[in-house]
Scaffold this motif. Structure first.
Motif, PDB file in Angstrom:
ATOM      1  N   ASP A   3     -11.152   4.501 -19.223  1.00 42.52           N
ATOM      2  CA  ASP A   3     -10.272   5.376 -18.460  1.00 42.52           C
ATOM      3  C   ASP A   3      -9.416   4.562 -17.501  1.00 42.52           C
ATOM      4  N   VAL A   4      -8.238   5.072 -17.253  1.00 37.71           N
ATOM      5  CA  VAL A   4      -7.329   4.427 -16.316  1.00 37.71           C
ATOM      6  C   VAL A   4      -7.738   4.808 -14.898  1.00 37.71           C
ATOM      7  N   ILE A   5      -7.804   3.835 -14.029  1.00 37.84           N
ATOM      8  CA  ILE A   5      -8.122   4.043 -12.617  1.00 37.84           C
ATOM      9  C   ILE A   5      -6.813   4.306 -11.888  1.00 37.84           C
ATOM     10  N   LEU A   6      -6.742   5.401 -11.160  1.00 42.20           N
ATOM     11  CA  LEU A   6      -5.502   5.778 -10.493  1.00 42.20           C
ATOM     12  C   LEU A   6      -5.476   5.437  -9.009  1.00 42.20           C
ATOM     13  N   GLU A   7      -6.613   5.089  -8.433  1.00 44.76           N
ATOM     14  CA  GLU A   7      -6.637   4.739  -7.013  1.00 44.76           C
ATOM     15  C   GLU A   7      -6.778   3.230  -6.847  1.00 44.76           C
ATOM     16  N   SER A   8      -6.037   2.704  -5.901  1.00 45.33           N
ATOM     17  CA  SER A   8      -6.073   1.275  -5.605  1.00 45.33           C
ATOM     18  C   SER A   8      -6.018   1.096  -4.091  1.00 45.33           C
ATOM     19  N   LYS A   9      -6.760   0.138  -3.596  1.00 44.99           N
ATOM     20  CA  LYS A   9      -6.726  -0.176  -2.162  1.00 44.99           C
ATOM     21  C   LYS A   9      -5.694  -1.276  -1.970  1.00 44.99           C
ATOM     22  N   ILE A  10      -4.615  -0.937  -1.304  1.00 44.07           N
ATOM     23  CA  ILE A  10      -3.538  -1.896  -1.081  1.00 44.07           C
ATOM     24  C   ILE A  10      -3.702  -2.498   0.312  1.00 44.07           C
ATOM     25  N   TYR A  32       6.686  -0.542  -0.589  1.00 43.84           N
ATOM     26  CA  TYR A  32       5.555   0.136   0.043  1.00 43.84           C
ATOM     27  C   TYR A  32       5.665  -0.096   1.540  1.00 43.84           C
ATOM     28  N   ASP A  33       5.700   0.971   2.320  1.00 43.32           N
ATOM     29  CA  ASP A  33       5.758   0.865   3.778  1.00 43.32           C
ATOM     30  C   ASP A  33       4.340   0.742   4.334  1.00 43.32           C
ATOM     31  N   CYS A  34       4.043  -0.367   4.989  1.00 43.04           N
ATOM     32  CA  CYS A  34       2.717  -0.567   5.576  1.00 43.04           C
ATOM     33  C   CYS A  34       2.550   0.361   6.772  1.00 43.04           C
ATOM     34  N   ALA A  35       1.460   1.121   6.768  1.00 37.45           N
ATOM     35  CA  ALA A  35       1.166   2.034   7.878  1.00 37.45           C
ATOM     36  C   ALA A  35       0.673   1.269   9.106  1.00 37.45           C
ATOM     37  N   GLY A  36       0.291   0.010   8.928  1.00 35.95           N
ATOM     38  CA  GLY A  36      -0.216  -0.777  10.050  1.00 35.95           C
ATOM     39  C   GLY A  36       0.880  -1.443  10.865  1.00 35.95           C
ATOM     40  N   CYS A  37       1.771  -2.177  10.186  1.00 39.76           N
ATOM     41  CA  CYS A  37       2.793  -2.941  10.914  1.00 39.76           C
ATOM     42  C   CYS A  37       4.218  -2.474  10.623  1.00 39.76           C
ATOM     43  N   GLY A  38       4.379  -1.590   9.643  1.00 39.44           N
ATOM     44  CA  GLY A  38       5.698  -1.061   9.335  1.00 39.44           C
ATOM     45  C   GLY A  38       6.547  -1.914   8.409  1.00 39.44           C
ATOM     46  N   LYS A  39       6.044  -3.074   8.016  1.00 38.08           N
ATOM     47  CA  LYS A  39       6.817  -3.920   7.092  1.00 38.08           C
ATOM     48  C   LYS A  39       6.870  -3.274   5.715  1.00 38.08           C
ATOM     49  N   VAL A  40       7.954  -3.554   5.008  1.00 41.35           N
ATOM     50  CA  VAL A  40       8.119  -3.048   3.655  1.00 41.35           C
ATOM     51  C   VAL A  40       7.655  -4.145   2.689  1.00 41.35           C
ATOM     52  N   LEU A  41       6.640  -3.816   1.890  1.00 46.08           N
ATOM     53  CA  LEU A  41       6.125  -4.766   0.914  1.00 46.08           C
ATOM     54  C   LEU A  41       6.911  -4.640  -0.379  1.00 46.08           C
ATOM     55  N   GLU A  42       7.134  -5.769  -1.032  1.00 45.14           N
ATOM     56  CA  GLU A  42       7.768  -5.829  -2.345  1.00 45.14           C
ATOM     57  C   GLU A  42       6.862  -6.637  -3.258  1.00 45.14           C
ATOM     58  N   VAL A  50       4.018  -3.242  -6.391  1.00 46.35           N
ATOM     59  CA  VAL A  50       3.232  -3.634  -5.221  1.00 46.35           C
ATOM     60  C   VAL A  50       1.730  -3.528  -5.470  1.00 46.35           C
ATOM     61  N   TYR A  51       1.305  -2.617  -6.351  1.00 48.04           N
ATOM     62  CA  TYR A  51      -0.128  -2.493  -6.639  1.00 48.04           C
ATOM     63  C   TYR A  51      -0.633  -3.698  -7.420  1.00 48.04           C
ATOM     64  N   CYS A  52       0.190  -4.244  -8.301  1.00 47.86           N
ATOM     65  CA  CYS A  52      -0.207  -5.450  -9.041  1.00 47.86           C
ATOM     66  C   CYS A  52      -0.264  -6.665  -8.110  1.00 47.86           C
ATOM     67  N   SER A  53       0.536  -6.643  -7.054  1.00 50.11           N
ATOM     68  CA  SER A  53       0.560  -7.765  -6.107  1.00 50.11           C
ATOM     69  C   SER A  53      -0.486  -7.654  -5.007  1.00 50.11           C
ATOM     70  N   TYR A  54      -0.666  -6.468  -4.439  1.00 55.58           N
ATOM     71  CA  TYR A  54      -1.485  -6.321  -3.231  1.00 55.58           C
ATOM     72  C   TYR A  54      -2.651  -5.347  -3.364  1.00 55.58           C
ATOM     73  N   GLY A  55      -2.802  -4.727  -4.530  1.00 51.18           N
ATOM     74  CA  GLY A  55      -3.847  -3.735  -4.713  1.00 51.18           C
ATOM     75  C   GLY A  55      -5.108  -4.300  -5.340  1.00 51.18           C
ATOM     76  N   THR A  56      -6.176  -3.536  -5.267  1.00 48.09           N
ATOM     77  CA  THR A  56      -7.448  -3.930  -5.878  1.00 48.09           C
ATOM     78  C   THR A  56      -7.482  -3.584  -7.364  1.00 48.09           C
ATOM     79  N   VAL A  57      -6.544  -2.736  -7.797  1.00 48.24           N
ATOM     80  CA  VAL A  57      -6.468  -2.312  -9.191  1.00 48.24           C
ATOM     81  C   VAL A  57      -5.014  -2.433  -9.636  1.00 48.24           C
ATOM     82  N   LYS A  58      -4.782  -3.003 -10.806  1.00 46.23           N
ATOM     83  CA  LYS A  58      -3.431  -3.104 -11.364  1.00 46.23           C
ATOM     84  C   LYS A  58      -2.904  -1.706 -11.684  1.00 46.23           C
TER      85      LYS A  58
END
Length: 70
Positions: A3-10, A32-42, A50-58
């Motif tokens: 099954d495909v996992i739809l949740e990822s921890k970024i 992706y707008d970071c809720a912590g510092c406000g920076k925009v992730l690419e 961004v999920y492939c770069s910074y997430g726990t799941v592709k």
């Protein structure tokens, strides 16, 4: 096929803030707008989203060995 996992921890590389989100299944998320510092992730060079770069799941297309939606 599993099954495909739809949740990822970024995790923001700038401030370390982490958040679990549900990934889109029909489109890549390039920003992706970071809720912590406000920076925009690419995505990092060579990654489709961004999920492939910074997430726990592709992203769903990459989990299914499909071409990403980029």
């Amino acid at each position: 096929m599993s099954d495909v996992i739809l949740e990822s921890k970024i995790t923001c590389p700038h401030c370390g803030h982490s958040q679990v989100d549900t990934m889109p299944t029909e489109a890549c998320q390039w920003f992706y707008d970071c809720a912590g510092c406000g920076k925009v992730l690419e995505p990092l060079a060579g990654d489709c989203c961004v999920y492939c770069s910074y997430g726990t799941v592709k992203c769903p297309p990459m989990q299914q060995d499909r071409a990403c939606c980029c």
